[in-house]
Every structure is written in structure tokens, then in C-alpha cells.
Design an enzyme around this catalytic site. Structure first.
Site, PDB file in Angstrom:
ATOM      1  N   THR A   1      42.855  56.430  80.778  1.00  0.00           N
ATOM      2  CA  THR A   1      42.915  57.184  79.367  1.00  0.00           C
ATOM      3  C   THR A   1      41.924  58.279  78.987  1.00  0.00           C
ATOM      4  OG1 THR A   1      43.524  54.818  78.721  1.00  0.00           O
ATOM      5  CG2 THR A   1      42.741  56.143  76.872  1.00  0.00           C
TER       6      THR A   1
ATOM      7  N   CYS B   1      18.056  62.191  90.333  1.00  0.00           N
ATOM      8  CA  CYS B   1      18.524  61.294  91.118  1.00  0.00           C
ATOM      9  C   CYS B   1      18.028  60.752  92.401  1.00  0.00           C
ATOM     10  CB  CYS B   1      19.958  61.656  91.870  1.00  0.00           C
ATOM     11  SG  CYS B   1      20.379  63.243  91.116  1.00  0.00           S
TER      12      CYS B   1
END
Ligand SMILES: *Cc1c(COP(=O)(O)O)cnc(C)c1O
Length: 385
Positions: free
Chosen positions: A243, A327
Site C-alpha cells: 500500500t 550506519c
């Protein structure tokens, strides 16, 4: 204590206030909250229109057609989809991939995974300016090279790769060209047609949009084939099901439009901030890695010989900075990007990335440089005393 001065725009940017307001208007019952795939009522159509407007805005950011934009959860997913999706869909093109040693982990780790699946990976070493030379790509090419994947702007150095030349080189070859433009989009002008790229990754949160949303440009003429990694429902012309998050997409769309209209103004402002920051520093205290006029001015990486970066950062709680990409900042290893430049471990561990952006003021940048210099004076005094 006051909030630290934010000098970590390469890790993420705050959403533009206009973007946040528009997103809020696409969440609640009184807003445009419906499922864009709902075809049976007005509210669904309105959401679909909002998503398609965002698609046009993002396409305009990179000179693409709106049918060439595939929404993803960010540049990490876009890089995975580009590399793995194209590898799976093009077995005839070969099993060799050329990339560089200083790509984002989202490319490097995906390449390592492909290597385990039997692909051959060439990781080009950057020059001391943090760039890959065209000749290196030329030499590495072979008949079974499926893809070349290079970033446009490096997230730890601000260095810029010769993407236009690589696109030209690959034009008439049976090799795909992927560009990770997460750190460049909304900052440098990007035209996928002129650059002759086949696949290009984007991330909204690097240009004042929300986190958790991005896009992959997938060229249509000639058509580039990729296989979906996420199945279910056939959204995004079968390339990425799920979606569509209307609020995220309208946020990315508006952020893209703002970035286009402010591209030069942002760059001028950021250049002033960088220069104001550097002006406060005693040149004897630092060395700038990969210092080049062609770099994106929003990212600089400085070594402070004799001072550990961790110590310096601890001494400067009033600045929000990082030693490398967000990260990897949990690890105590030196940045693999700096190591690839040929730096000794100790100098790499003395290095800090400073990154500047739209909402930093020149006063803050000046103050940050002065604070940093004071901390360096203190630390040098204690190490000598
Ligand atoms: C931030 C970044 C990514 C990852 O993007 P996300 O949207 O956070 O997944 C990939 N490549 C580069 C060069 C980046 O700077």
C-alpha cells in the site's frame, strides 16, 4: 543545555516545515488519508491524485518520466532492488558487477550477497580525492559485465564521481548503469537522460523529506527490466508491492519540488556556512581529506592529527557530528571510506565528518568552528602538558 548545533546533515536532514504540514494533512479522517489503490470512491481517487502529483515532482527532480519512478522505503531498498532486481531479470547480461570500495553499505553489502550467489564483483579503489576514474571502469569492463554501480556524491567525503562520462562509456554496451544518488539528489542538478543512467536511487530524508521513503528510477526507453523483491498486489507496475504511504510520498514530492526551486540558493548558503565554519579553525590543527573544488560543499571530512575523534566529539557536546556514516558509527573500526583513501588507521580514527544544510545559520556555523577550535586548543594543551 541548549540543543547541539546540527552538523550531521549527511546522516539525515530535518523535514522542511512545509513538508511536515503537508504530511499531516494526509493522515487523519479530515485529510487525504484513503488508500490510493481504492478505485471505488472519491477519497481513494483523491489519494491517488496526491500520489501521482508527488510522482511528477520526484520525476522532475531528476529529469525522468513519471512512469519511470518506483516508490520504495528509501535508498537502501532502492539499491537492493536495482542490484538484485536487475541481476535476476537479466541473466543473459552476465554475472559481473563493477562498483567502488567506497559505496554506501546498501550497495556494498548487497554486492557481497550477490557474490555469495555466484556473481563476480569488482570493487574499484578511489583516488586520493575519493573519486573513481573513467579509465578504471573501462579497464574493469568485460563481456559479462551486467552492471556498473557508482554513487554520485560520496556520503563521507562529498566527492563527486564522473557519472556523465561513465554513462557515455556504457551507452552502446550491454551493461546496465546504476547510480546511488541519495546524497546528491536535491543538491546537484540531476538529469537521468543526459547522464544516461538506467537505474538511480533516491532517499527523501537526505533532501528535507521524511525518513522511510525513497524511489528507484527505472529507465523505460530502452526499457530496463528488474524483478520485484517484494510481492503482493502488483503495485508500482509489479516492481514493488505494498500500500502506498500517501503521507510519505506527498512529503517526498514537496521536498523534491522545494529542492529544485532552492537548489542554487541552498548551495550558496551551504558554501557560506562551510567557509564560516572553517574560518574559525587554526589550519595547523587539521587536514581536509579529498579536498576538491568540485566536491559537494555540504560535506567535509577533517583529520585532527594527534587527537582521537572520539575524544574530540566527547569534548564537544554542543556539536552534533559523526565520525563517518551513521550506519557504521557504532563500530570502533576506522571508516572503510577513509581507509580506502589510503589513510593510516590512526589518522582515520582522528577524522570527523561535518555536514551542513539548509537550516544551519551562518552564525551557528561560525560558532561551531570557534567551539571546535577551542576544544582543539584545550586537548593539545593537555596532551603536551
Ligand atoms: C543515506 C544513504 C543511503 C541509504 O538511504 P536510506 O533511505 O536511509 O535507506 C544510501 N546511499 C547513500 C549514498 C546514502 O547517503
Amino acid at each position: 543545555m541548549n540543543n547541539p548545533i546540527y552538523l550531521d546533515y549527511a546522516a539525515t536532514t530535518p523535514a522542511a516545515p512545509e513538508v511536515a504540514a503537508l504530511m499531516a494533512a494526509h493522515l487523519t479522517l479530515d485529510g487525504c488519508f484513503a488508500n490510493p489503490a481504492s478505485r471505488s470512491h472519491l477519497l481513494g481517487w483523491q489519494a491517488e491524485q496526491a500520489v501521482e502529483k508527488a510522482r511528477r515532482q520526484v520525476a522532475a527532480l531528476i529529469g525522468a518520466d513519471l512512469r519511470e519512478i518506483v516508490w520504495t522505503s528509501g535508498a537502501t531498498e532502492a539499491n537492493n532492488l536495482a542490484l538484485i532486481g536487475a541481476a535476476r531479470a537479466n541473466p543473459d547480461k552476465g554475472r559481473h558487477i563493477i562498483t567502488s570500495a567506497i559505496e554506501h553499505k546498501a550497495v556494498l553489502d548487497t554486492c557481497s550477497w550477490l557474490e555469495q550467489q555466484g556473481y563476480r564483483i569488482t570493487r574499484l579503489q578511489p583516488d586520493h580525492q575519493g573519486r573513481i576514474q573513467l579509465s578504471q571502469v573501462t579497464e574493469a569492463l568485460s563481456d559479462d559485465t551486467l552492471m556498473v554501480s557508482l554513487m554520485l556524491v560520496n556520503n563521507e567525503l562529498g566527492s563527486v564521481n564522473p557519472v556523465m562520462e561513465v554513462g557515455e562509456l556504457l551507452r552502446d554496451r550491454n551493461t546496465l548503469f546504476h547510480v546511488d544518488a541519495a546524497q546528491a539528489a536535491g543538491k546537484l542538478p540531476i538529469d537521468v537522460k543526459r547522464m544516461q543512467v538506467d537505474l538511480l536511487s533516491l532517499s527523501a530524508h537526505k533532501f528535507y523529506g521524511p525518513k522511510g521513503v525513497g524511489a528507484l528510477y527505472v529507465r523505460r526507453e530502452p526499457a530496463v527490466h528488474i524483478e520485484a523483491l517484494i510481492h503482493g498486489g502488483g503495485h508500482e507496475r509489479g516492481m514493488r508491492s505494498g500500500t502506498l504511504p500517501t503521507h510519505q510520498l506527498v512529503g517526498m514530492g514537496l521536498a523534491a519540488e522545494l529542492a529544485v526551486s532552492q537548489l542554487q540558493a541552498d548551495r550558496d548558503h551551504i558554501t557560506l556556512c562551510r567557509d564560516a565554519f572553517l574560518k574559525g579553525l587554526n589550519p595547523a590543527f587539521y587536514h581536509q581529506h579529498a579536498d576538491n573544488d568540485d566536491n559537494w560543499p555540504g560535506i567535509i571530512n577533517l583529520a585532527f592529527p594527534g587527537i582521537e575523534a572520539e575524544t574530540l566529539i566527547m569534548a564537544l557536546p554542543e556539536l552534533a557530528v559523526s565520525t563517518g556514516s551513521a550506519c557504521n558509527s557504532a563500530s570502533l573500526d576506522p571508516s572503510y571510506v577513509l581507509t580506502a583513501l589510503g589513510l593510516q588507521r590512526e589518522l582515520a580514527l582522528s577524522s570527523i565528518r561535518f555536514s551542513f544544510g539548509r537550516y544551519l545559520t551562518c552564525e551557528q556555523a561560525t560558532q561551531a568552528g570557534q567551539r571546535l577550535n577551542q576544544a582543539l586548543e584545550r586537548l593539545h594543551a593537555t596532551t603536551q602538558g
